[in-house]
Motif scaffolding. Structure first.
Motif, PDB file in Angstrom:
ATOM      1  N   THR A  47       0.821  -1.212   0.000  1.00 36.69           N
ATOM      2  CA  THR A  47       0.000   0.000   0.000  1.00 36.69           C
ATOM      3  C   THR A  47       0.855   1.263   0.000  1.00 36.69           C
ATOM      4  O   THR A  47       1.919   1.308   0.611  1.00 36.69           O
ATOM      5  N   GLY A  48       0.352   2.276  -0.701  1.00 37.15           N
ATOM      6  CA  GLY A  48       0.991   3.591  -0.683  1.00 37.15           C
ATOM      7  C   GLY A  48      -0.066   4.677  -0.762  1.00 37.15           C
ATOM      8  O   GLY A  48      -1.114   4.477  -1.384  1.00 37.15           O
ATOM      9  N   THR A  49       0.166   5.815  -0.136  1.00 31.06           N
ATOM     10  CA  THR A  49      -0.774   6.943  -0.192  1.00 31.06           C
ATOM     11  C   THR A  49      -0.033   8.204  -0.596  1.00 31.06           C
ATOM     12  O   THR A  49       1.178   8.339  -0.358  1.00 31.06           O
ATOM     13  N   GLY A  50      -0.768   9.131  -1.207  1.00 27.63           N
ATOM     14  CA  GLY A  50      -0.139  10.374  -1.615  1.00 27.63           C
ATOM     15  C   GLY A  50      -1.136  11.360  -2.194  1.00 27.63           C
ATOM     16  O   GLY A  50      -2.282  11.009  -2.495  1.00 27.63           O
ATOM     17  N   GLU A  51      -0.697  12.581  -2.357  1.00 29.71           N
ATOM     18  CA  GLU A  51      -1.537  13.616  -2.956  1.00 29.71           C
ATOM     19  C   GLU A  51      -1.778  13.340  -4.437  1.00 29.71           C
ATOM     20  O   GLU A  51      -2.747  13.836  -5.017  1.00 29.71           O
ATOM     21  N   SER A  52      -0.902  12.544  -5.035  1.00 28.91           N
ATOM     22  CA  SER A  52      -1.042  12.152  -6.442  1.00 28.91           C
ATOM     23  C   SER A  52      -0.794  10.657  -6.562  1.00 28.91           C
ATOM     24  O   SER A  52      -0.286  10.024  -5.629  1.00 28.91           O
ATOM     25  N   ILE A  53      -1.145  10.097  -7.720  1.00 26.25           N
ATOM     26  CA  ILE A  53      -0.902   8.671  -7.941  1.00 26.25           C
ATOM     27  C   ILE A  53       0.595   8.397  -7.950  1.00 26.25           C
ATOM     28  O   ILE A  53       1.060   7.390  -7.407  1.00 26.25           O
ATOM     29  N   GLU A  54       1.345   9.293  -8.553  1.00 26.44           N
ATOM     30  CA  GLU A  54       2.798   9.129  -8.624  1.00 26.44           C
ATOM     31  C   GLU A  54       3.423   9.092  -7.232  1.00 26.44           C
ATOM     32  O   GLU A  54       4.336   8.306  -6.969  1.00 26.44           O
ATOM     33  N   GLU A  55       2.911   9.932  -6.338  1.00 26.62           N
ATOM     34  CA  GLU A  55       3.435   9.970  -4.966  1.00 26.62           C
ATOM     35  C   GLU A  55       3.094   8.677  -4.225  1.00 26.62           C
ATOM     36  O   GLU A  55       3.928   8.133  -3.493  1.00 26.62           O
ATOM     37  N   ALA A  56       1.874   8.183  -4.432  1.00 27.84           N
ATOM     38  CA  ALA A  56       1.467   6.926  -3.796  1.00 27.84           C
ATOM     39  C   ALA A  56       2.302   5.766  -4.325  1.00 27.84           C
ATOM     40  O   ALA A  56       2.737   4.888  -3.564  1.00 27.84           O
ATOM     41  N   TYR A  57       2.555   5.776  -5.631  1.00 26.55           N
ATOM     42  CA  TYR A  57       3.354   4.706  -6.250  1.00 26.55           C
ATOM     43  C   TYR A  57       4.797   4.758  -5.762  1.00 26.55           C
ATOM     44  O   TYR A  57       5.411   3.720  -5.497  1.00 26.55           O
ATOM     45  N   SER A  58       5.331   5.953  -5.617  1.00 29.37           N
ATOM     46  CA  SER A  58       6.707   6.108  -5.127  1.00 29.37           C
ATOM     47  C   SER A  58       6.848   5.560  -3.716  1.00 29.37           C
ATOM     48  O   SER A  58       7.874   4.969  -3.365  1.00 29.37           O
ATOM     49  N   GLN A  59       5.809   5.736  -2.908  1.00 31.20           N
ATOM     50  CA  GLN A  59       5.840   5.209  -1.547  1.00 31.20           C
ATOM     51  C   GLN A  59       5.877   3.681  -1.566  1.00 31.20           C
ATOM     52  O   GLN A  59       6.562   3.050  -0.762  1.00 31.20           O
ATOM     53  N   ILE A  60       5.141   3.081  -2.514  1.00 28.83           N
ATOM     54  CA  ILE A  60       5.160   1.620  -2.652  1.00 28.83           C
ATOM     55  C   ILE A  60       6.543   1.149  -3.076  1.00 28.83           C
ATOM     56  O   ILE A  60       7.092   0.196  -2.509  1.00 28.83           O
ATOM     57  N   ILE A  61       7.120   1.820  -4.054  1.00 31.68           N
ATOM     58  CA  ILE A  61       8.442   1.451  -4.560  1.00 31.68           C
ATOM     59  C   ILE A  61       9.491   1.512  -3.454  1.00 31.68           C
ATOM     60  O   ILE A  61      10.417   0.687  -3.401  1.00 31.68           O
ATOM     61  N   SER A  62       9.347   2.463  -2.545  1.00 34.38           N
ATOM     62  CA  SER A  62      10.320   2.623  -1.456  1.00 34.38           C
ATOM     63  C   SER A  62      10.280   1.454  -0.479  1.00 34.38           C
ATOM     64  O   SER A  62      11.202   1.278   0.309  1.00 34.38           O
ATOM     65  N   LYS A  63       9.218   0.643  -0.530  1.00 31.37           N
ATOM     66  CA  LYS A  63       9.073  -0.459   0.414  1.00 31.37           C
ATOM     67  C   LYS A  63       9.648  -1.774  -0.105  1.00 31.37           C
ATOM     68  O   LYS A  63       9.751  -2.737   0.647  1.00 31.37           O
ATOM     69  N   ILE A  64       9.966  -1.833  -1.388  1.00 27.98           N
ATOM     70  CA  ILE A  64      10.458  -3.089  -1.951  1.00 27.98           C
ATOM     71  C   ILE A  64      11.903  -2.939  -2.415  1.00 27.98           C
ATOM     72  O   ILE A  64      12.376  -1.841  -2.680  1.00 27.98           O
ATOM     73  N   THR A  65      12.577  -4.063  -2.504  1.00 28.74           N
ATOM     74  CA  THR A  65      13.999  -4.035  -2.851  1.00 28.74           C
ATOM     75  C   THR A  65      14.305  -4.790  -4.137  1.00 28.74           C
ATOM     76  O   THR A  65      15.457  -4.828  -4.562  1.00 28.74           O
ATOM     77  N   GLN A  66      13.274  -5.405  -4.729  1.00 28.45           N
ATOM     78  CA  GLN A  66      13.493  -6.215  -5.927  1.00 28.45           C
ATOM     79  C   GLN A  66      12.741  -5.624  -7.116  1.00 28.45           C
ATOM     80  O   GLN A  66      11.874  -4.760  -6.947  1.00 28.45           O
ATOM     81  N   PRO A  67      13.050  -6.082  -8.328  1.00 29.99           N
ATOM     82  CA  PRO A  67      12.373  -5.556  -9.524  1.00 29.99           C
ATOM     83  C   PRO A  67      10.856  -5.745  -9.458  1.00 29.99           C
ATOM     84  O   PRO A  67      10.368  -6.731  -8.918  1.00 29.99           O
ATOM     85  N   LEU A  68      10.128  -4.781 -10.027  1.00 32.76           N
ATOM     86  CA  LEU A  68       8.668  -4.807 -10.032  1.00 32.76           C
ATOM     87  C   LEU A  68       8.183  -4.855 -11.474  1.00 32.76           C
ATOM     88  O   LEU A  68       8.553  -4.020 -12.292  1.00 32.76           O
ATOM     89  N   SER A  69       7.328  -5.842 -11.794  1.00 35.19           N
ATOM     90  CA  SER A  69       6.820  -6.012 -13.156  1.00 35.19           C
ATOM     91  C   SER A  69       5.335  -5.685 -13.203  1.00 35.19           C
ATOM     92  O   SER A  69       4.528  -6.334 -12.541  1.00 35.19           O
ATOM     93  N   LEU A  70       4.946  -4.666 -13.996  1.00 38.89           N
ATOM     94  CA  LEU A  70       3.560  -4.232 -14.109  1.00 38.89           C
ATOM     95  C   LEU A  70       2.843  -4.841 -15.314  1.00 38.89           C
ATOM     96  O   LEU A  70       1.622  -4.750 -15.423  1.00 38.89           O
ATOM     97  N   GLY A  71       3.596  -5.452 -16.206  1.00 39.61           N
ATOM     98  CA  GLY A  71       3.035  -5.927 -17.475  1.00 39.61           C
ATOM     99  C   GLY A  71       2.015  -7.039 -17.357  1.00 39.61           C
ATOM    100  O   GLY A  71       1.255  -7.284 -18.298  1.00 39.61           O
TER     101      GLY A  71
END
Length: 227
Positions: free
Chosen positions: A71-95
């Motif tokens: 989970t991530g929260t933010g004033e924008s979608i990009e901010e919420a997504y960045s918060q999620i990315i900060s929690k993981i240490t491995q590659p993330l695949s959206l495809g």
């Protein structure tokens, strides 16, 4: 002089040994996060974004898969997504994203931003499905029934419904996005309900200008599709 040379050699040996250890640690870490579904709610006027991820071992694809929602929260979608990315240490695949879940708390402006974000993100599958529900978080916290992830179960449920009834809901991301650009700006999303930690398709929500204007039950869905 010999002492100085000896000291330099010791430092060099220690440096190379540490370098090898670091490389071995990186090469032995073969995990990857595959996104099965996205979810969006509104919390305290902010975007709440949920990624249902499957943690896979890329070195041994037969190994047991782990499922987790980040989970991530933010004033924008990009901010919420960045918060999620900060929690993981491995590659993330959206495809491999199967569905994007929209919660009822999301307002008109947010829904427009979500559709724009998903359709413009080149990593996301433009053919992924859209689903409307009371709470995206609650839906994605359900246990998967027949696959490794709730997102894939939801996709299968909708595909089975279409095959069984012959009703094409036209809720793919590219379909919804294209309808928002037409004069009427009307599109529909299947409505999924959660009860006792199990989900089911209960109807269809119709939107105009990104706001829900009516809700149809499963019996009324056929007539709407015909119209």
């Amino acid at each position: 002089m010999k002492k100085v040379v000896g000291l330099i050699l010791c430092v060099c040996i220690l440096f190379f040994l540490c370098g090898c250890s670091a490389r071995e640690a990186i090469s032995s870490d073969k995990q990857e996060y595959i996104v099965a579904s996205l979810g969006f709610d509104k919390k305290d006027s902010k975007y709440a974004m949920f990624l249902e991820t499957i943690v896979v071992n890329t070195e041994d694809m037969n190994a047991d898969k782990q499922n987790t929602v980040i989970t991530g929260t933010g004033e924008s979608i990009e901010e919420a997504y960045s918060q999620i990315i900060s929690k993981i240490t491995q590659p993330l695949s959206l495809g491999h994203n199967a569905v994007t879940v929209i919660g009822k708390s999301v307002d008109d402006e947010m829904l427009e931003e979500i559709l724009n974000y998903c359709s413009e993100n080149k990593e996301l599958n433009i053919g992924s499905m859209l689903i409307f529900t009371e709470s995206a978080e609650k839906l994605l916290e359900c246990e998967s029934l027949s696959s490794v992830a709730v997102g894939y179960d939801l996709m299968s449920m909708l595909e089975v419904w279409e095959e069984k009834t012959g009703q094409l809901m036209e809720n793919r991301l590219y379909e919804a996005k294209s309808k928002t650009q037409k004069t009427l700006n009307v599109f529909s999303l299947p409505y999924t309900e959660v009860e006792n930690e199990e989900f089911s398709l209960v109807g269809l929500s119709v939107f105009e200008d990104f706001g829900e204007i009516c809700a149809l039950n499963t019996e009324e869905m056929g007539l709407y599709s015909l119209i």
